[in-house]
Design a protein around this motif. Structure first.
Motif, short mmCIF file in Angstrom:
data_model
loop_
_atom_site.label_atom_id
_atom_site.label_comp_id
_atom_site.label_asym_id
_atom_site.label_seq_id
_atom_site.Cartn_x
_atom_site.Cartn_y
_atom_site.Cartn_z
N LYS A 135 0.82 -1.21 0.00
CA LYS A 135 0.00 0.00 0.00
C LYS A 135 0.86 1.26 0.00
O LYS A 135 1.97 1.26 0.51
CB LYS A 135 -0.93 0.02 1.22
CG LYS A 135 -1.98 -1.07 1.24
CD LYS A 135 -2.86 -0.97 2.48
CE LYS A 135 -3.94 -2.04 2.46
NZ LYS A 135 -4.81 -1.95 3.67
N LEU A 188 0.52 12.23 -7.60
CA LEU A 188 0.64 10.77 -7.57
C LEU A 188 1.57 10.26 -8.67
O LEU A 188 2.36 9.34 -8.46
CB LEU A 188 -0.74 10.13 -7.71
CG LEU A 188 -1.59 10.02 -6.45
CD1 LEU A 188 -3.00 9.57 -6.79
CD2 LEU A 188 -0.95 9.07 -5.45
N ILE A 202 -3.50 2.17 -3.50
CA ILE A 202 -3.30 3.54 -3.03
C ILE A 202 -4.40 3.83 -2.03
O ILE A 202 -5.59 3.74 -2.37
CB ILE A 202 -3.35 4.55 -4.19
CG1 ILE A 202 -2.25 4.25 -5.21
CG2 ILE A 202 -3.21 5.97 -3.66
CD1 ILE A 202 -2.36 5.07 -6.48
N VAL A 210 -10.85 12.23 -5.05
CA VAL A 210 -10.78 10.77 -5.15
C VAL A 210 -12.16 10.16 -5.28
O VAL A 210 -12.40 9.29 -6.13
CB VAL A 210 -10.06 10.17 -3.91
CG1 VAL A 210 -10.08 8.65 -3.96
CG2 VAL A 210 -8.63 10.68 -3.82
N ILE A 221 -15.46 5.56 -6.51
CA ILE A 221 -14.24 6.26 -6.94
C ILE A 221 -14.52 7.00 -8.24
O ILE A 221 -15.20 6.47 -9.14
CB ILE A 221 -13.08 5.26 -7.16
CG1 ILE A 221 -12.93 4.34 -5.94
CG2 ILE A 221 -11.78 5.99 -7.44
CD1 ILE A 221 -12.66 5.07 -4.66
N LEU A 225 -9.57 8.80 -11.29
CA LEU A 225 -8.71 8.00 -10.41
C LEU A 225 -8.77 6.51 -10.76
O LEU A 225 -7.77 5.79 -10.64
CB LEU A 225 -9.10 8.23 -8.95
CG LEU A 225 -8.35 9.35 -8.21
CD1 LEU A 225 -6.88 8.97 -8.03
CD2 LEU A 225 -8.43 10.68 -8.95
N LYS A 226 -9.94 6.04 -11.21
CA LYS A 226 -10.02 4.65 -11.67
C LYS A 226 -9.14 4.44 -12.90
O LYS A 226 -8.48 3.41 -13.05
CB LYS A 226 -11.48 4.30 -12.01
CG LYS A 226 -12.33 3.93 -10.81
CD LYS A 226 -13.66 3.39 -11.27
CE LYS A 226 -14.50 2.94 -10.09
NZ LYS A 226 -15.78 2.35 -10.53
N ALA A 229 -5.56 4.28 -11.79
CA ALA A 229 -5.28 2.97 -11.19
C ALA A 229 -5.15 1.89 -12.26
O ALA A 229 -4.29 1.01 -12.19
CB ALA A 229 -6.38 2.60 -10.20
N ILE A 236 -7.56 1.79 -6.02
CA ILE A 236 -7.75 2.91 -5.10
C ILE A 236 -8.60 2.41 -3.93
O ILE A 236 -9.66 1.82 -4.14
CB ILE A 236 -8.44 4.09 -5.78
CG1 ILE A 236 -7.69 4.51 -7.05
CG2 ILE A 236 -8.57 5.26 -4.82
CD1 ILE A 236 -6.32 5.08 -6.79
N ASP A 237 -8.14 2.63 -2.71
CA ASP A 237 -8.82 2.11 -1.53
C ASP A 237 -9.02 3.26 -0.53
O ASP A 237 -8.18 3.48 0.34
CB ASP A 237 -8.00 0.99 -0.90
CG ASP A 237 -8.70 0.38 0.31
OD1 ASP A 237 -9.92 0.57 0.44
OD2 ASP A 237 -8.03 -0.29 1.12
N PRO A 238 -10.14 4.02 -0.64
CA PRO A 238 -10.34 5.15 0.27
C PRO A 238 -10.56 4.67 1.71
O PRO A 238 -11.13 3.60 1.95
CB PRO A 238 -11.60 5.83 -0.27
CG PRO A 238 -11.81 5.25 -1.61
CD PRO A 238 -11.22 3.89 -1.60
#
Length: 507
Positions: A135, A188, A202, A210, A221, A225-226, A229, A236-238
């Motif tokens: 991560k 990023l 992330i 995000v 998401i 941002l997708k 990724a 992407i993992d908020p």
């Protein structure tokens, strides 16, 4: 995009359980996809090469997120956690109670799995052992730095992006002008280039840059941002809103950044964000070379020895920010991109259809039902028509009533110079359909100005090298049509529009 991420992760050899954890799906859902992929007799590399339409076509009836059942289950967990503290309460008892209300709910194995996942995220305490390369935590600092406009002396705040690899605690810091989506994407992208590799996930705050739609357990998401990724082969993992423990590591890093970067810069003046970032990079070297208080090593040493070998390789090219717009294909087989105020051709069979326009700094792509139907190099010239010949209909084809004679007849009602000017305007293009829109604009000027003035403007503009709507509009706006000009002869010998080739740099 989630289908492609699943394929990417499986192509890297991750187990179904690991893929399910990374994407927030149930393991049974991942199992069903993997089984469906095997039935297609295609490798993961071949699946990645499929177009969007072909990939979605493999699963026309699939709804991979049973959101209502997933969210329903999570509402019980706080109560179940309290019940488990009571003597004699077991998970089996709680599961039976859950099934009494929801007979079509999760089976026991999934019930326990989801509960343990929730408990680990919400109740874990003590030392966390993070897996190398797994991560990248990121956030914007609450306090800002600043830079000064050299010309005006105005002081501008600079937001500060902070990212940390939890295993080695290797830290990256970068100043940005704002916290908008483009600022986050640039930070990023620079961070990944600086690290020289990509983590599996992330982990970021639920910031607007995000998350398109916030949710406690299943946030949506945003598309950019997708896409980022997907480009880097990660997810992407908020973090959950109002749960500071989820991002405790990066919050701790921000406190250190205040001490070791903000304070040394507090007495210096910078005249651009780039200049500020140069000073940050110098201090960042020292920051990552500090020895830990309780360990005889540094962040850089741990990164080089443990974390860097575990990172996935960078793609051949850095990510370019992708924007998304909806547009309607006009009668002239072009879509309008309002950002640059210009036009791009689309195959004429899509006239009247609504399409999605995706564009980066270099290219413009047009999609219909997930299939790319046009690809152009991006132009920044306002009013320009970027046209591919095969997109246009044959020159004799008529869009309803639109043709050169139709426009000439209506221009004749204004006057002979207007008729001559509009014929010349349409004739100067390879594809007369492109001239129709400007001709329509000239005719529409009679709604704002008397026809006599439009005719006078066309007479004055007749001496110009090229005909165009803006020429007439500017003459009228600046009252140049009211100046006395020598009478110009009408051009009665304009060649047929099909025989004139005016090039592709349309203005």
């Amino acid at each position: 995009m989630e289908l492609r991420q699943l394929i990417q992760l499986k192509g890297k050899g991750l187990s179904n359980r690991k893929v399910a954890e990374a994407l927030g799906m149930s393991r049974n859902t991942v199992n069903s996809y993997v089984q469906a992929f095997s039935q297609q007799e295609l490798s993961y590399q071949q699946l990645q090469a499929l177009s969007e339409a072909e990939l979605v076509g493999l699963f026309p009836q699939t709804d991979y997120k049973d959101k209502s059942r997933y969210e329903q289950l999570f509402t019980y967990f706080p109560e179940f956690a309290k019940e488990l503290r009571k003597t004699g309460c077991t998970m089996q008892v709680l599961w039976n109670r859950y099934l009494e209300t929801h007979p079509d709910g999760y089976r026991y194995t999934q019930f326990v799995h989801h509960f343990n996942q929730w408990k680990d995220k919400t109740k874990a305490s003590g030392i966390l052992r993070h897996q190398a390369g797994r991560k990248l935590f990121m956030d914007f600092a609450g306090k800002t730095l600043s830079w000064v406009d050299r010309d005006t002396g105005e002081i501008h705040p600079a937001q500060v992006f902070v990212a940390i690899l939890p295993c080695s605690q290797y830290t990256y810091v970068q100043a940005t002008k704002a916290q908008k989506r483009e600022d986050l994407v640039r930070a990023l992208t620079d961070c990944k280039s600086w690290l020289g590799g990509v983590t599996k996930a992330i982990v970021g705050d639920n910031m607007k840059a995000v998350v398109a739609k916030g949710h406690k357990y299943a946030p949506v998401i945003n598309k950019t941002l997708k896409d980022l990724a997907l480009h880097y082969g990660c997810v992407i993992d908020p973090t959950r809103p109002y749960h500071p423990k989820d991002k405790a590591l990066v919050e701790g890093a921000i406190r250190l950044v205040y001490q070791r970067i903000y304070y040394p810069l507090s007495n210096q003046t910078f005249f651009s964000v780039a200049e500020l970032n140069g000073a940050i990079r110098e201090l960042l070297v020292c920051y990552n070379d500090y020895r830990f208080q309780n360990r005889p090593t540094t962040r850089r040493q741990q990164f080089l020895e443990i974390e860097q070998p575990a990172l996935d390789p960078l793609p051949p090219t850095p990510y370019q920010l992708r924007h998304y717009k909806r547009a309607k294909v006009q009668k002239i087989s072009h879509i309008y991109l309002g950002t640059d105020k210009n036009y791009y051709s689309v195959p004429h069979r899509y006239v009247g259809r609504h399409v999605e326009v995706q564009y980066t700094a270099d290219v413009v792509e047009v999609f219909y039902d997930g299939e790319r139907i046009a690809h152009h190099k991006r132009s920044r010239t306002a009013g320009k028509y970027t046209t591919i010949g095969t997109h246009m209909p044959s020159t004799h084809q008529v869009y309803n009533d639109w043709n050169p004679d139709w426009f000439a007849q209506r221009a004749a009602r204004i006057g002979p110079y207007a008729k001559s000017y509009i014929r010349r305007l349409i004739a100067q293009y390879d594809y007369p359909e492109i001239g129709y829109k400007q001709a329509q604009g000239i005719l529409a000027l009679t709604k704002t100005y008397p026809a006599e003035r439009v005719e006078a403007a066309c007479r004055r503009a007749a001496q110009g090298h090229r005909a165009g709507y803006r020429t007439i509009a500017n003459i009228l706006k600046n009252n140049l049509d009211q100046n006395s000009e020598p009478e110009l002869p009408l051009d009665n010998h304009i060649p047929d529009h099909g025989n004139i080739r005016g090039g592709t740099n349309y203005n």
